[in-house]
Design an enzyme around this catalytic site. Sequence first.
Site, mmCIF file in Angstrom:
data_model
loop_
_atom_site.group_PDB
_atom_site.id
_atom_site.type_symbol
_atom_site.label_atom_id
_atom_site.label_comp_id
_atom_site.label_asym_id
_atom_site.label_seq_id
_atom_site.Cartn_x
_atom_site.Cartn_y
_atom_site.Cartn_z
ATOM 1 N N TYR A 113 0.780 -1.064 -0.093
ATOM 2 C CA TYR A 113 0.245 -0.294 0.010
ATOM 3 C C TYR A 113 0.573 0.980 0.369
ATOM 4 O O TYR A 113 2.303 1.237 0.079
ATOM 5 C CB TYR A 113 -1.029 0.103 1.071
ATOM 6 C CG TYR A 113 -0.662 0.197 2.408
ATOM 7 C CD1 TYR A 113 0.268 1.395 2.643
ATOM 8 C CD2 TYR A 113 0.244 -0.713 3.278
ATOM 9 C CE1 TYR A 113 0.059 1.584 4.594
ATOM 10 C CE2 TYR A 113 0.214 -0.669 4.762
ATOM 11 C CZ TYR A 113 0.830 0.419 5.038
ATOM 12 O OH TYR A 113 1.150 1.042 6.986
ATOM 13 N N LYS A 126 -11.939 3.471 20.219
ATOM 14 C CA LYS A 126 -11.482 4.662 20.587
ATOM 15 C C LYS A 126 -12.139 5.391 19.717
ATOM 16 O O LYS A 126 -13.508 5.908 19.125
ATOM 17 C CB LYS A 126 -10.126 4.299 19.820
ATOM 18 C CG LYS A 126 -9.446 3.550 20.060
ATOM 19 C CD LYS A 126 -8.484 3.045 19.325
ATOM 20 C CE LYS A 126 -8.806 1.947 17.970
ATOM 21 N NZ LYS A 126 -9.659 0.425 18.064
ATOM 22 N N ASP A 184 -3.344 1.681 15.636
ATOM 23 C CA ASP A 184 -3.049 0.488 16.690
ATOM 24 C C ASP A 184 -1.744 0.535 17.398
ATOM 25 O O ASP A 184 -1.729 -0.485 18.525
ATOM 26 C CB ASP A 184 -2.621 -0.081 15.197
ATOM 27 C CG ASP A 184 -3.207 -0.810 13.792
ATOM 28 O OD1 ASP A 184 -4.379 -0.594 14.539
ATOM 29 O OD2 ASP A 184 -2.262 -0.891 12.853
#
Length: 304
Positions: A89, A226, A259
């Site tokens: 990516y 979150k 993450d």
Amino acid sequence: MARKRFVSIGECMIEMSGGEDRQYRLGYAGDTLNTAWYMRALLGDEWDVDYFTALGADRYSADIRAFLEEHGIGTRFIGTVEGRRPGLYLIHQAEGDRHFTYWRDTSAAKLLAEDREALAAALDGADIVYFSGITMAILHPRARGRLMGAIVTARDKGARVVFDPNVRPALWTSQRVMGAVLTAAATISDVVMPTHTDEAPIFGDKSAEETAERYLELGVEEVVVKDGAKPAFIATPSERVEMAPKPGAKVVDATGAGDSFNGAYLSARAAGAGLRDAAEAAHRVAGIVIGERGALVDPGLLRG
């Protein structure tokens, strides 16, 4: 003292970040790998951190293995799929936001759950098993069933299961399938770590509290919601905690922020921290990560 094991399951990709004047930096990342990276950086020496995925037999697959081993992340359970390669990516920064372009249709990681015995071996003896909605999304439906079955077996043997739904609609055939699979994955998990703004369009949650309550109703023991720069909301059947990040963090690249939050929170909880202290540690680490480029930052920056 017996060693403990954290096992993260998912896809490690080649990351091309930067992009100024068409100059990119090659790195390796992926949501579950990112969390494993921060777990390794923050957990004590009594913990082993293993990554479970599938790679090819090509140069970049070999480089990924070497990179993980160099940084203390175990690769012994990573499978090799001939004729496949890692996904890739590219991150392009524009107007203060990140834009991603992916090449992952023939990623070896799509076949990570094909071998039942290898999957069982990877999870055997794990103390914490971590997976995500992206892990589920890249798999064939039957492979999702194999993975969930192996995770349930590990949980029955004493593993604590952690799931980040990490909603990515582009990876799913439909919103209905996505919602059903994410919900099913949550029901086999002890801890779920969703992002409210991602979940609201799918499930209709009007607040972080509603997101947490929805997962608690599924039987999840601990929900860590979150919400970007807004306060995180953590809930168990008996406790509710709201924790805001400290203001003033400089945002250079938000890749991997959630993450890293997960890794810092889970490592703090594994060390015995309460909900509030773990959330505070998670915000601190995420604040450091967004000030650097790429998903994985130097572990030396995180300790303090």
